[in-house]
Design a protein around this motif. Structure first.
Motif, PDB file in Angstrom:
ATOM      1  N   GLU A  60      -3.330   3.354 -21.182  1.00 47.60           N
ATOM      2  CA  GLU A  60      -4.266   2.438 -21.830  1.00 47.60           C
ATOM      3  C   GLU A  60      -5.512   3.154 -22.311  1.00 47.60           C
ATOM      4  O   GLU A  60      -5.974   2.938 -23.427  1.00 47.60           O
ATOM      5  CB  GLU A  60      -4.645   1.312 -20.864  1.00 47.60           C
ATOM      6  N   LYS A  85      -4.753   5.281 -25.395  1.00 45.45           N
ATOM      7  CA  LYS A  85      -4.501   4.417 -26.544  1.00 45.45           C
ATOM      8  C   LYS A  85      -5.805   3.872 -27.106  1.00 45.45           C
ATOM      9  O   LYS A  85      -6.046   3.872 -28.309  1.00 45.45           O
ATOM     10  CB  LYS A  85      -3.670   3.213 -26.078  1.00 45.45           C
ATOM     11  N   GLY A 145       4.917   6.955 -22.560  1.00 38.42           N
ATOM     12  CA  GLY A 145       4.417   5.610 -22.817  1.00 38.42           C
ATOM     13  C   GLY A 145       3.250   5.566 -23.788  1.00 38.42           C
ATOM     14  O   GLY A 145       2.721   4.497 -24.062  1.00 38.42           O
ATOM     15  N   GLU A 202       0.381   9.209 -31.900  1.00 41.03           N
ATOM     16  CA  GLU A 202      -0.908   9.396 -32.574  1.00 41.03           C
ATOM     17  C   GLU A 202      -2.072   9.422 -31.582  1.00 41.03           C
ATOM     18  O   GLU A 202      -3.086  10.069 -31.802  1.00 41.03           O
ATOM     19  CB  GLU A 202      -1.130   8.317 -33.644  1.00 41.03           C
ATOM     20  N   PRO A 262       5.686   3.108 -25.411  1.00 44.13           N
ATOM     21  CA  PRO A 262       4.571   3.234 -26.360  1.00 44.13           C
ATOM     22  C   PRO A 262       4.668   2.218 -27.494  1.00 44.13           C
ATOM     23  O   PRO A 262       5.742   1.963 -28.006  1.00 44.13           O
ATOM     24  CB  PRO A 262       4.751   4.650 -26.893  1.00 44.13           C
ATOM     25  N   VAL A 263       3.558   1.625 -27.843  1.00 41.53           N
ATOM     26  CA  VAL A 263       3.483   0.764 -29.023  1.00 41.53           C
ATOM     27  C   VAL A 263       2.252   1.201 -29.811  1.00 41.53           C
ATOM     28  O   VAL A 263       1.172   1.341 -29.254  1.00 41.53           O
ATOM     29  CB  VAL A 263       3.304  -0.719 -28.646  1.00 41.53           C
ATOM     30  N   SER A 264       2.452   1.403 -31.102  1.00 37.59           N
ATOM     31  CA  SER A 264       1.323   1.859 -31.915  1.00 37.59           C
ATOM     32  C   SER A 264       0.604   0.673 -32.539  1.00 37.59           C
ATOM     33  O   SER A 264       1.181  -0.383 -32.771  1.00 37.59           O
ATOM     34  CB  SER A 264       1.819   2.780 -33.028  1.00 37.59           C
ATOM     35  N   ASP A 265      -0.648   0.889 -32.797  1.00 40.38           N
ATOM     36  CA  ASP A 265      -1.457  -0.075 -33.524  1.00 40.38           C
ATOM     37  C   ASP A 265      -0.868  -0.212 -34.933  1.00 40.38           C
ATOM     38  O   ASP A 265      -0.780   0.770 -35.674  1.00 40.38           O
ATOM     39  CB  ASP A 265      -2.891   0.482 -33.575  1.00 40.38           C
ATOM     40  N   PRO A 280     -12.058  -1.818 -35.025  1.00 41.11           N
ATOM     41  CA  PRO A 280     -10.658  -1.716 -35.433  1.00 41.11           C
ATOM     42  C   PRO A 280     -10.206  -3.064 -35.991  1.00 41.11           C
ATOM     43  O   PRO A 280     -10.488  -4.106 -35.400  1.00 41.11           O
ATOM     44  CB  PRO A 280      -9.917  -1.417 -34.123  1.00 41.11           C
ATOM     45  N   TYR A 282      -7.371  -4.346 -36.116  1.00 42.01           N
ATOM     46  CA  TYR A 282      -6.388  -5.037 -35.302  1.00 42.01           C
ATOM     47  C   TYR A 282      -7.058  -5.991 -34.311  1.00 42.01           C
ATOM     48  O   TYR A 282      -6.603  -7.102 -34.091  1.00 42.01           O
ATOM     49  CB  TYR A 282      -5.520  -4.021 -34.567  1.00 42.01           C
ATOM     50  N   ARG A 283      -8.147  -5.513 -33.748  1.00 40.07           N
ATOM     51  CA  ARG A 283      -8.825  -6.361 -32.765  1.00 40.07           C
ATOM     52  C   ARG A 283      -9.377  -7.616 -33.416  1.00 40.07           C
ATOM     53  O   ARG A 283      -9.326  -8.707 -32.846  1.00 40.07           O
ATOM     54  CB  ARG A 283      -9.962  -5.587 -32.106  1.00 40.07           C
ATOM     55  N   TYR A 297      -1.100  -8.013 -27.460  1.00 40.62           N
ATOM     56  CA  TYR A 297      -1.809  -7.109 -26.558  1.00 40.62           C
ATOM     57  C   TYR A 297      -1.077  -5.774 -26.417  1.00 40.62           C
ATOM     58  O   TYR A 297      -1.682  -4.787 -26.014  1.00 40.62           O
ATOM     59  CB  TYR A 297      -1.956  -7.776 -25.182  1.00 40.62           C
ATOM     60  N   ALA A 298       0.213  -5.775 -26.772  1.00 36.29           N
ATOM     61  CA  ALA A 298       1.016  -4.563 -26.577  1.00 36.29           C
ATOM     62  C   ALA A 298       0.389  -3.301 -27.178  1.00 36.29           C
ATOM     63  O   ALA A 298       0.365  -2.261 -26.529  1.00 36.29           O
ATOM     64  CB  ALA A 298       2.426  -4.785 -27.106  1.00 36.29           C
ATOM     65  N   PRO A 299      -0.113  -3.347 -28.406  1.00 35.07           N
ATOM     66  CA  PRO A 299      -0.681  -2.111 -28.963  1.00 35.07           C
ATOM     67  C   PRO A 299      -1.981  -1.687 -28.273  1.00 35.07           C
ATOM     68  O   PRO A 299      -2.404  -0.552 -28.430  1.00 35.07           O
ATOM     69  CB  PRO A 299      -0.966  -2.477 -30.423  1.00 35.07           C
ATOM     70  N   ILE A 300      -2.609  -2.578 -27.564  1.00 34.38           N
ATOM     71  CA  ILE A 300      -3.875  -2.230 -26.932  1.00 34.38           C
ATOM     72  C   ILE A 300      -3.660  -1.722 -25.512  1.00 34.38           C
ATOM     73  O   ILE A 300      -4.338  -0.839 -25.026  1.00 34.38           O
ATOM     74  CB  ILE A 300      -4.819  -3.457 -26.914  1.00 34.38           C
ATOM     75  N   THR A 301      -2.681  -2.293 -24.844  1.00 37.19           N
ATOM     76  CA  THR A 301      -2.507  -1.985 -23.434  1.00 37.19           C
ATOM     77  C   THR A 301      -1.196  -1.235 -23.198  1.00 37.19           C
ATOM     78  O   THR A 301      -0.491  -0.908 -24.137  1.00 37.19           O
ATOM     79  CB  THR A 301      -2.560  -3.282 -22.610  1.00 37.19           C
TER      80      THR A 301
END
Lengths: 415, 258, 277, 347
Positions: A240, A243, A268, A272, C117-120, C134, C136-137, C203-207
């Motif tokens: 977290e 990220k 995880g 980037e 991993p999940v990207s913004d 950002p 996205y937020r 929330y996935a891309p943030i956390t």
């Protein structure tokens, strides 16, 4: 009254249930293996277990352990500590009661610390495969037959601080660490080094474990404008914070140095977010940087890596590699001691301390820690475009040799 | 002096005035019936009297003491006991166990928490049976309350109330949901109590209680529109109008010989 | 400080999306739904799965995640909640906890224990008055507000919404109406599940995405819902943002206490206004 | 006239028989026998599980018993019960580190501390009903956990926990597993006896009445808040005792003792055995420990199993195992009775 018959029925049922759990014995040497297979430590615990089991498999395939004229196969008794110290203590007691007095264990620092307390009476020999606070290894605290294949978390602080000062030559450093045992151990190490450089300003930001959002801490860092930030989160927190640091553009203002990363966590993190971050690591699966410099170490590491690929179709994670080394050493100890008695095995290892580990030549110190030639590896995180395969998350730029890995024995209370 | 008096008792629920400035009076040892159509505020009135919720305005006096802001349990201790429209006993307990809290109190255990907590419930057995005898349920003492018929549970509830030694017993539609046979049973029980304790009784059907109460109060839309002895009240045209509608007659109510 | 408020809003937005379903389920069906967190987790995992295996872009993946999680929500309602309808609270509590345990294990079985991993998906920033946010937020906050007003509109304008509102107000009363309220409740449940999944997706891309991600947010969810009032949709909205802000601002001055303030706030609210339900 | 007398006599006879039955049920002899039987069950467990496991089981049973009083008897589900276990455990740990070397005194302190904590928290939470009660307690538990982890870290050792090294004093030696076992078993029997007395008293009946309909109990003249509070405090105190024993058993206290997630285990054990029954709590405690201790050894997906088992309990076996056994027994008894009466008729 119905209660009476009920109680007797219940007794019989309990006996039946319990009887099913009774163990039996063979011509094998049983060793305990306990990691966090469920709970927050689960991602790490699983690969650690694989590591320990691979070591056993290799020894068994090479013919097992010969004690006197008899050849014994090694059998692992695997338990789950559920990432809970009390469960771990319970399991260790069970091992001892079942006659299993040699074990490899340890995913989380506090769990291992609790185990050390439990075996202060010498009832078992434990080789932990994770890092623990250095104070546990002080003479007054260490259990008689307690070792770790990894080291002390304080060492992370010392080694990274040394590297950061040497490489980036900063004037102002922020250490952003998790507010629990692991982070505090690292902080101790950091302070030990930075104290010698009074011209560098060092500040700490503590982050709670498992907070949903790190942005307020990251913002604080951005606003303070340090030259370098040394981050040391663990588990999903590490994911977290990296990220969110990327999202908030922390690297534009500040050099990010991430203290300790492992493959299971790196997996995880979106590529980037890792791109360009300087990563400290206990070990990396690909040691080609040592190919010319130290062929022996490189070949040994390659051998293990290949065996791993064959067995699990995966690269050895750092934590897994330490579990592997711990088990290898435990079995070597049994072979040397010609016994499964904790005292004798421990004695045997201390008398023949040199071994060849995944990360180069090493020797056991009397405080139960190995000294490795290559203490630490430094890598640069790779973005998605630079990755050759899914495991290729960093480019190793240095294999760091330093005395900072372990404090001198005198300071630890020995001799 | 009256046992219970209220002055200007009012309860509002949002915009709705359920009980509107009621001045009620219950004399010692009398049997008072409160009648009125559905939604006329009878149950709300009882709820106010028993402390189910606080009134919006007005006061309640019991034996000359202001009880307006006392909690239900304090009112019970003073002797105001009630039953509920839907039978409310402890269905998962045995019949005699239902009475244990009531008779344990009676036997003085209530004053010592330790004694209350350590004396076996079985020691109240005799008292419980005694209380059950009053309503004729002693033969079913060991049964689970939930398995009794509805009428028997009504009797059990009355036994609960009686075992608390009430000075004033407030009965909220004690006959609702009962069969004729059961009604007769309950009625007989109530008649045997008449004159010994003060009883307040809500009833929807006048016929049930008319020959049994000493006095009747008629409620409509939160007001007491009329009160007096049953024959007076039933003769009152106002009551007839609001209660049965204009076309209804007393014969319809089944009241004969008034 | 502006940033802290801003990020407090993001936390609040996500908390809202998850809590509102929770509040809805409780208000209508009197069910404390532990399983709610598993639909949240499922939303995030399905997002990843659909991006990976179907190769769809983020927002379509998100839609798939929400849809499938809503379906799972329906399954939970149909086979667990409905069978416990009108029963004591404890049993639904425990049954949904069981569903949560099973769900976590299924997630582990399908996708493994390793964090994903999940990207913004946007990766851009917006400059507002010299402050850089950002995009996205902002989107997340915006979506939470849209959901809030959407829900308000839904509750006011549609028949289903009106019945749900009536049920929130007086459940027994609505049942007396004799309409098949169960049908509407189940709709409310599915809606809640879908919103939780949306929360997970956003929330996935943030956390970090991992099997236990739900159990952590669950506790905060409890705090939000109790602070806002169980079954009180507007209260939930306000409480999520207030607590999100509180968490963010406390984190700035007293990092260790950032999470606990939510619980202290909740205890304070409960003290001042005990819930008799 | 004679008929009436006869009827009265019959009723009286019935009354006396039932009364005698009730009295012997709660009699001293039976209680002693019950205690002996429970002791025997645990002794039987020892050779199969080892003394240390039997000790763990007994401690867990104490905690489950305390929870059963609150949940099973009074019907108040709390998700913050571990707070008191933690308070008991930490008080023992801290007392032995800073105050005293006598573990028995430490236990007393631990129990008192848990009792005080229960008094304070209970005063607030018993006013709250239903789900909010469970969650409010959870909030307090979480706050306790936080206190241990963060502000009080310097004395509690935070995440690392607290090791207790003063474990032996006079004849009391908690280093000795055999002593631990006997001590804990005796404690369990004491707790059981105490709760057995409490639950079979008028107070016990009152608790079950509150469980079913609290409002109605108020209209019987009882200040239910007071009794709920007393019960809450009692449950907290017993849980604190369990916590104190946990600390001495492991010689180690860690924040996990008050981890809110672990609460589910207690609820589960309580339900599994059958809530609202002391034997159910004991049985549930043992079986839960068997499941969580043995299952993960053979079966990786134990969480899944636990979930399925919980669903089964909720849907099929509400009374838990003990309730099921009771139903089975009464069914058999009824069949046997009807069978014998038929026989009698045929004869």
């Amino acid at each position: 009254m119905s209660r009476w018959r009920l109680l007797s029925v219940v007794c019989v049922m309990l006996l039946a249930v319990v009887g099913w759990g009774v163990a039996f014995s063979e011509d094998v040497i049983k060793v305990g293996v306990m990691f966090s297979l469920t709970g927050t430590g689960a991602p790490t615990g699983k690969v650690q277990k694989d590591g320990a089991l691979l070591a056993i498999k290799e020894v068994n395939e090479a013919g097992g352990i010969k004690i006197g004229d008899k050849v014994y196969k090694v059998e692992a008794v695997v338990r789950d500590d559920e990432t809970k110290p009390d469960v771990a203590v319970r399991r260790v007691r069970e091992f001892v009661e079942e006659g299993i007095r040699l074990m490899v264990l340890g995913t989380f620092a506090h769990v291992t610390t609790a185990v050390n307390e439990q075996i202060l009476d010498g009832s078992a020999m434990v080789i932990a495969s994770n890092s623990i606070e250095e104070k546990v290894f002080r003479k007054e605290n260490k259990a008689p037959y307690f070792l770790t294949s990894q080291g002390a978390v304080d060492a992370i602080g010392r080694m990274t601080a040394e590297y950061v000062i040497k490489t980036f030559n900063p004037k102002y450093v922020i250490a952003c660490l998790p507010d629990y045992a692991y982070g505090h151990g690292v902080a101790v190490g950091l302070k030990q080094v930075y104290e010698k450089h009074p011209d560098i300003k060092l500040e700490f930001i503590w982050t709670p474990v498992g907070t949903p959002d790190f942005t307020s801490y990251i913002l604080k860092i951005i606003e303070s404008k340090p030259d370098v930030v040394q981050m040391g989160q663990w588990g999903t927190d590490a994911i977290e914070i990296l990220k969110q640091s990327y999202e908030l553009g922390l690297s534009k203002h500040t050099k990010i140095f991430f203290n300790a990363i492992v493959a299971s966590l790196a997996a995880g993190i979106p590529p980037e977010a890792l791109d360009g971050v300087t990563l400290g690591m206990w070990l990396y699966h690909d040691l080609s940087i040592l190919k010319d410099k130290d062929p022996a170490t490189y070949e040994n590491a390659e051998r293990i890596r290949k065996a791993w690929m064959e067995e699990y179709n995966d690269v050895p994670d750092v934590m897994a590699a330490y579990a592997y080394m711990a088990m290898k050493e435990l079995l070597r100890g049994i072979q040397l001691a010609q016994s499964t008695d904790p005292a004798k095995v421990y004695q045997a290892l201390m008398e023949n301390p040199e071994f060849m580990g995944f990360k180069g030549p090493a020797w056991w110190r009397p405080d139960g820690r190995p000294f490795y030639k290559y203490a630490y590896f430094i890598g640069i995180g790779k973005g998605a475009d630079k990755r050759a395969d899914k495991w290729d998350y960093a480019e190793i730029i240095e294999a760091f040799e330093t005395e900072a890995l372990c404090l001198p024995l005198e300071e630890m209370g020995y001799k | 002096m009256s046992l219970l008096t209220t002055s200007g008792l009012t309860k509002r629920f949002g915009g709705l005035v359920a009980v509107n400035s009621v001045d009620l009076r219950i004399e010692e040892n009398e049997t008072l019936g409160v009648i009125g159509p559905n939604g006329s505020g009878k149950t709300t009135l009882f709820n106010l009297l028993s402390g189910f919720f606080p009134p919006t305005a007005g006061r309640i006096f019991f034996q000359g003491r202001d009880v307006t802001h006392l909690s239900p349990e304090e009112r019970v201790k003073m002797g105001m006991v009630r039953t509920f429209q839907l039978v409310s006993v402890f269905n998962s307990l045995k019949v005699w166990e239902n009475l244990v809290p009531c008779v344990a109190w009676k036997s003085g255990m209530y004053h010592s928490l330790w004694r209350f907590m350590t004396t076996p419930a079985a020691s109240t057995w005799a008292d419980s049976i005694e209380a059950l005898k009053l309503v004729g349920l002693e033969g079913q003492a060991e049964a689970v309350a939930g398995e009794l018929s509805y009428g028997d549970r009504r009797l059990l509830e009355i036994a609960l109330a009686l075992s608390l030694r009430p000075k004033l017993l407030l009965l909220d539609e004690p006959f609702s949901g009962l069969s004729d046979v059961e009604i007769a049973k309950v009625l007989a029980l109530l008649k045997s109590l008449k004159g010994k304790i003060t009883i307040g009784i809500i009833e929807h059907k006048i016929s049930m209680i008319v020959d049994f109460v000493d006095r009747l109060c008629v409620m409509n839309e939160g007001h007491i529109i009329c009160e007096g002895n049953p024959s007076e009240v039933l003769a009152n045209p106002l009551v007839n109008e609001c209660y049965w509608g204009k076309q209804e007659t007393l014969e319809r109510a089944g009241v004969s010989g008034v | 400080m502006i940033y802290a408020i801003m990020y407090g809003l993001t936390v609040g937005a996500v908390l809202y999306l998850i809590s509102v379903g929770f509040s809805l389920t409780f208000g209508t069906m009197r069910v404390i739904n532990f399983a709610h967190t598993i639909t949240y987790t499922l939303g995030a995992y399905l997002l990843i799965a659909s991006i990976r295996s179907l190769g769809v872009p983020f927002f379509w993946g998100g839609a798939v995640g929400v849809a499938v999680a809503a379906l799972a929500g329906y399954g939970i309602e149909r086979f667990v909640i409905r069978r416990l309808y009108g029963e004591s609270l404890d049993y639904t509590f425990i049954a949904t906890y069981a569903v949560f345990l099973i769900g976590v294990d299924i997630v582990k079985w399908l996708w493994g224990v390793f964090p994903k991993p999940v990207s913004d998906p946007l990766g851009k920033t917006v400059d507002i008055l010299g402050f850089v946010f950002p995009t996205y937020r902002l989107l997340v906050i915006l979506l939470a507000i849209v959901v809030f007003f959407g829900l308000e509109l839904f509750m006011r304008k549609t028949m289903v919404g009106k019945i749900i509102v009536a049920a929130l107000d007086n459940r027994e009363g609505v049942r007396c109406l004799g309409i098949g309220v169960e049908k509407y409740f189940s709709l409310a449940f599915v809606l809640g599940s879908a919103l939780a999944a949306l929360g997970g997706v956003l929330y996935a891309p943030i956390t970090a995405v991992h099997p236990y991600m739900g159990s952590h947010i669950l506790l905060l969810c409890f705090a939000v819902v109790l602070t806002g009032g169980l079954g009180n949709l507007r209260g939930t909205f306000l409480a999520s943002f207030a607590l999100g802000m509180l968490i963010s601002i406390t984190g700035r001055y007293w990092p260790a206490g950032s999470e606990i303030v939510a619980f202290i706030a909740m205890a304070a609210v409960l003290l001042a206004r005990p819930i008799e339900a | 006239m004679g008929n009436v007398v006869k009827e009265r006599g019959l009723v009286l006879e019935k009354t006396f028989v039932a009364m005698g039955k009730q009295l012997t049920q709660a009699g001293v002899g039976q209680k002693v026998l019950e205690l002996i039987l429970i002791g025997v069950v645990f002794l039987i467990l020892v050779p199969f599980l080892g003394a240390h496991r039997a000790t763990d089981f007994a401690i867990f049973c104490i905690i489950v018993l305390s929870f059963d009083l609150l949940y099973g008897y009074m019907g108040r589900l709390s998700f913050g019960h571990l707070l008191y276990v933690g308070v008991g455990a930490y008080t023992v740990g801290l007392a032995l580190r800073y105050l005293t070397t006598n573990p028995l005194l430490a236990i007393v302190l631990g129990v008192v501390a848990a009792c005080l904590a229960g008094m304070a928290v209970g005063a607030i939470t018993v006013r709250i009903a239903g789900a909010a009660f469970a969650l409010a307690n959870l909030a307090f538990n979480r706050v306790g956990w936080f206190l241990v982890m963060s502000p009080l870290k310097d004395i509690t050792g935070g995440e690392n926990g607290l090791s207790i090294r003063n474990l032996s004093f006079w004849y009391v030696n908690f280093r000795n597993p055999t002593f631990r076992f006997w001590f804990v078993l005796a404690s369990l029997l004491l707790v059981f006896l105490l709760l057995r007395i409490f639950t079979s008293s008028s107070y016990g009946v009152l608790l079950r009445s509150i469980k079913e309909d609290e409002k109605r109990v108020r209209f019987l003249g009882y200040n239910t808040q007071l009794y709920k509070w007393v019960t809450f405090v009692l449950a907290a105190t017993v849980a604190g005792f369990g916590g104190a024993l946990t600390a001495l058993n492991y010689g180690y206290v860690n924040p996990n003792t008050l981890d809110v997630h672990a609460n589910a285990g207690i609820v589960f054990a309580c339900l599994l055995g059958g809530s609202g029954r002391l034997y159910g709590a004991l049985l549930g405690g043992i079986i839960y420990m068997l499941i969580t201790n043995l299952l993960p050894v053979y079966f990786q997906r134990w969480e899944f199993f636990l979930g399925v088992a919980l669903l089964l309990i909720v849907f099929r076996f509400r009374g838990g195992i003990w309730g099921g056994l009771e139903a089975l027994y009464s069914g058999l008894a009824a069949r046997a009775k009807s069978g014998s009466s038929k026989e009698g008729m045929s004869r």
